[in-house]
Write a protein that holds these residues in place. Structure first.
Motif, short mmCIF file in Angstrom:
data_model
loop_
_atom_site.label_atom_id
_atom_site.label_comp_id
_atom_site.label_asym_id
_atom_site.label_seq_id
_atom_site.Cartn_x
_atom_site.Cartn_y
_atom_site.Cartn_z
N GLN A 7 0.83 -1.19 0.00
CA GLN A 7 0.00 0.00 0.00
C GLN A 7 0.87 1.25 0.00
OE1 GLN A 7 -2.80 -0.28 3.36
NE2 GLN A 7 -4.42 -0.09 1.84
N PRO A 8 0.43 2.30 -0.69
CA PRO A 8 1.18 3.55 -0.62
C PRO A 8 1.08 4.13 0.78
CG PRO A 8 -0.93 3.90 -1.72
CD PRO A 8 -0.78 2.41 -1.53
N GLN A 9 2.00 5.01 1.10
CA GLN A 9 1.94 5.68 2.40
C GLN A 9 0.62 6.44 2.52
OE1 GLN A 9 4.11 5.68 5.09
NE2 GLN A 9 5.08 4.00 3.96
N PRO A 10 0.05 6.48 3.73
CA PRO A 10 -1.22 7.22 3.90
C PRO A 10 -1.06 8.67 3.45
CG PRO A 10 -0.73 5.93 5.87
CD PRO A 10 0.49 5.86 5.00
N LEU A 11 -2.08 9.18 2.79
CA LEU A 11 -2.09 10.58 2.37
C LEU A 11 -2.56 11.43 3.54
CD1 LEU A 11 -1.87 12.81 0.20
CD2 LEU A 11 -4.24 12.27 -0.45
N SER A 12 -1.70 12.29 4.02
CA SER A 12 -2.07 13.14 5.16
C SER A 12 -2.79 14.39 4.69
CB SER A 12 -0.83 13.53 5.97
OG SER A 12 -0.03 14.45 5.23
N ARG A 118 -6.64 8.15 5.61
CA ARG A 118 -6.82 6.74 5.94
C ARG A 118 -7.36 6.56 7.35
NH1 ARG A 118 -1.98 3.04 3.99
NH2 ARG A 118 -2.46 4.31 2.15
N GLN A 119 -6.98 7.44 8.26
CA GLN A 119 -7.57 7.39 9.60
C GLN A 119 -9.08 7.61 9.53
OE1 GLN A 119 -4.30 10.31 11.09
NE2 GLN A 119 -5.31 9.58 12.93
N ILE A 120 -9.49 8.55 8.70
CA ILE A 120 -10.91 8.83 8.56
C ILE A 120 -11.63 7.66 7.92
CG2 ILE A 120 -12.57 10.38 7.45
CD1 ILE A 120 -10.41 12.59 7.68
N ASP A 121 -11.01 7.06 6.89
CA ASP A 121 -11.61 5.88 6.26
C ASP A 121 -11.77 4.75 7.28
OD1 ASP A 121 -12.22 6.41 3.54
OD2 ASP A 121 -10.09 6.37 3.03
N GLY A 122 -10.81 4.66 8.21
CA GLY A 122 -10.89 3.61 9.23
C GLY A 122 -12.13 3.75 10.10
N ILE A 123 -12.50 4.98 10.42
CA ILE A 123 -13.71 5.19 11.22
C ILE A 123 -14.95 4.76 10.44
CG2 ILE A 123 -15.15 6.95 12.32
CD1 ILE A 123 -12.62 8.52 12.91
N ALA A 191 -9.33 11.94 -2.46
CA ALA A 191 -8.30 12.97 -2.31
C ALA A 191 -7.15 12.74 -3.28
CB ALA A 191 -7.79 12.98 -0.87
N ARG A 192 -6.72 11.48 -3.43
CA ARG A 192 -5.63 11.19 -4.36
C ARG A 192 -6.04 11.49 -5.80
NH1 ARG A 192 -1.28 8.67 -2.24
NH2 ARG A 192 -1.50 7.56 -0.26
N ASP A 193 -7.24 11.07 -6.17
CA ASP A 193 -7.72 11.33 -7.53
C ASP A 193 -7.83 12.82 -7.80
OD1 ASP A 193 -7.85 8.63 -7.99
OD2 ASP A 193 -10.02 8.48 -7.74
N ASN A 194 -8.22 13.58 -6.78
CA ASN A 194 -8.35 15.02 -6.95
C ASN A 194 -6.97 15.65 -7.16
OD1 ASN A 194 -8.56 17.92 -5.19
ND2 ASN A 194 -10.08 17.57 -6.79
N LEU A 195 -5.98 15.20 -6.41
CA LEU A 195 -4.62 15.72 -6.60
C LEU A 195 -4.10 15.39 -7.99
CD1 LEU A 195 -2.82 14.99 -3.20
CD2 LEU A 195 -3.66 17.19 -4.06
N ASP A 196 -4.41 14.18 -8.47
CA ASP A 196 -3.99 13.81 -9.81
C ASP A 196 -4.67 14.68 -10.85
OD1 ASP A 196 -2.59 11.83 -11.64
OD2 ASP A 196 -4.67 11.58 -12.30
N LYS A 197 -5.95 14.97 -10.63
CA LYS A 197 -6.70 15.81 -11.56
C LYS A 197 -6.12 17.21 -11.62
CE LYS A 197 -11.12 18.22 -11.93
NZ LYS A 197 -12.51 18.33 -11.45
#
Length: 402
Positions: A7-12, A118-123, A191-197
């Motif tokens: 897995q990639p490092q969590p996106l902060s 990723r912390q938020i996804d965990g919740i 969030a990752r897709d938005n940064l890529d966009k």
């Protein structure tokens, strides 16, 4: 045994906010705050509109896919607004997590920093099976929250105490997160897709062109597009012919229209695609540079369908540009995003879909810049440089003076 992919490092949130801020074209402008808060409201409204259209038109595409891009854009505006009000990304994430824990009946406890998506996804994952969230109701809550943000002035926000301000934006962020959950979307992926966009559209100083599609070692020289060359556009009695090294190439071109619009010069757009994208099945065909050593590429990437798509793009953009003075005065970064996104959809599955939106924008704007010069001088010489990614023009009269 199948090995799990790392897995990639969590996106902060701090990393996201930093990269998002680099593409904030409103920064330091008088209307920055208004553009950011109204932008969030607009994206929330766009989300509701896309859901409505999916129901009305009975679209087969999953609504989660339709919602993902709108939610990603909304995130950009929300984080940007919080940053403008001097709420740090970690503070925003911390208050969001506390709000989510309260929503799901969890005990409050310290939040580790840097706060990550990723912390938020965990919740959300923990409570996914048992939550009572209703998508329609949650969309209404999101719209109401976006309306509240849009209707609150900067003076009103400045009057709030720092703890109250952070709590307010933490709640806004939490409602955005819950909306993602209602569409079974992971916030880190959004969030990752938005940064890529945004990096594809507004790269800043990090412009790296796509590698050649016909590199040395993979294709022989006679199957490669020439890295530098010049095409003469000569107008004769209402049509245009083109010459390469004094040899005619292609057919005579007219406007093919009841209304004269100089479409006869449109092959300059294909030359711009070569300069900034390294791609043009049409020109490959004209110059007999198809990659026949690879049958699959010859048939699919250099074949008739790819040529039709390229011609379709050129014609469609031309018709759009006619209503905007052929993009005279349009600066890089200002071309309609919807137009660029549609082009991206049209070339999906072909090699050129590796090119970024900013490359397409440069190709379009530079192509029309040279097109306008061809119209003005009724022809001329167009130079293509794939190595330096440049398209330039000089009139025939220049040669006479030298």
């Amino acid at each position: 045994m199948i090995r799990a992919l790392p897995q990639p490092q969590p996106l902060s949130l701090p990393e996201y906010a930093l990269k998002a801020r680099q593409t904030n074209r409103f920064e330091s402008t008088p209307d920055e705050f208004d553009n950011l808060r109204f932008g969030y409201f607009g994206e929330a409204g766009g989300l509701l509109a896309s859901v409505k259209k999916a129901v009305r038109d009975q679209l087969t595409e999953p609504r989660s896919a339709l919602a993902a891009e709108e939610l990603g854009d909304a995130l950009w505006y929300l984080v940007g607004t919080a940053t403008f009000l001097e709420i740090s990304p970690n503070e925003l994430g911390e208050h969001c997590i506390r709000r989510l824990r309260k929503r799901f009946g969890e005990n409050d406890r310290p939040v580790s920093e840097p706060v990550s998506f990723r912390q938020i996804d965990g919740i959300l994952d923990t409570h996914k099976e048992g939550w009572d969230l209703d998508r329609v109701r949650q969309l209404g809550i999101l719209a109401n929250a976006a309306g509240s943000l849009a209707s609150t002035s900067l003076t009103q926000f400045r009057a709030m105490s720092p703890p109250a301000l952070r709590e307010h934006f933490g709640t806004l962020f939490a409602e955005w997160v819950l909306t993602c959950g209602c569409f079974d979307l992971r916030v880190e992926s959004i969030a990752r897709d938005n940064l890529d966009k945004i990096s594809s559209r507004w790269p800043g100083d990090d412009r790296i062109y796509t590698d050649y599609f016909d590199p040395d070692g993979k294709f022989p020289a006679h199957e490669q597009l020439p890295r530098q060359f010049e095409i003469e556009f000569v107008e004769r009695d209402g049509y245009v012919v083109q010459l390469l090294n004094g040899v005619f190439i292609g057919d005579r071109l007219t406007d093919n229209s009841n209304e004269a619009d100089d479409y006869r010069f449109h092959d300059v757009f294909h030359l711009a695609y070569i300069a900034y994208l390294g791609w043009s099945p049409v020109v490959r065909g004209l110059l007999k540079r198809k990659r026949k050593s690879d049958g699959k590429i010859d048939q699919n990437e250099d074949g008739a369908r790819a040529m039709i798509i390229e011609e379709g793009i050129a014609t469609w953009i031309f018709n759009h540009a006619k209503y905007f003075e052929f993009y005279d005065g349009v600066e890089a970064g200002k071309l309609d995003y919807g137009l660029l996104k549609q082009i991206q959809n049209m070339v999906a599955g072909y090699e050129v879909d590796q090119c970024r939106l900013w490359q397409w924008e440069l190709a379009i704007l530079k192509g029309f810049e040279v097109f306008r010069l061809l119209r003005l001088h009724r022809g001329g010489i167009v130079s293509v440089d794939m190595e330096s990614h440049e398209l330039s023009f000089r009139p025939f009269s220049t040669l006479a003076v030298q």
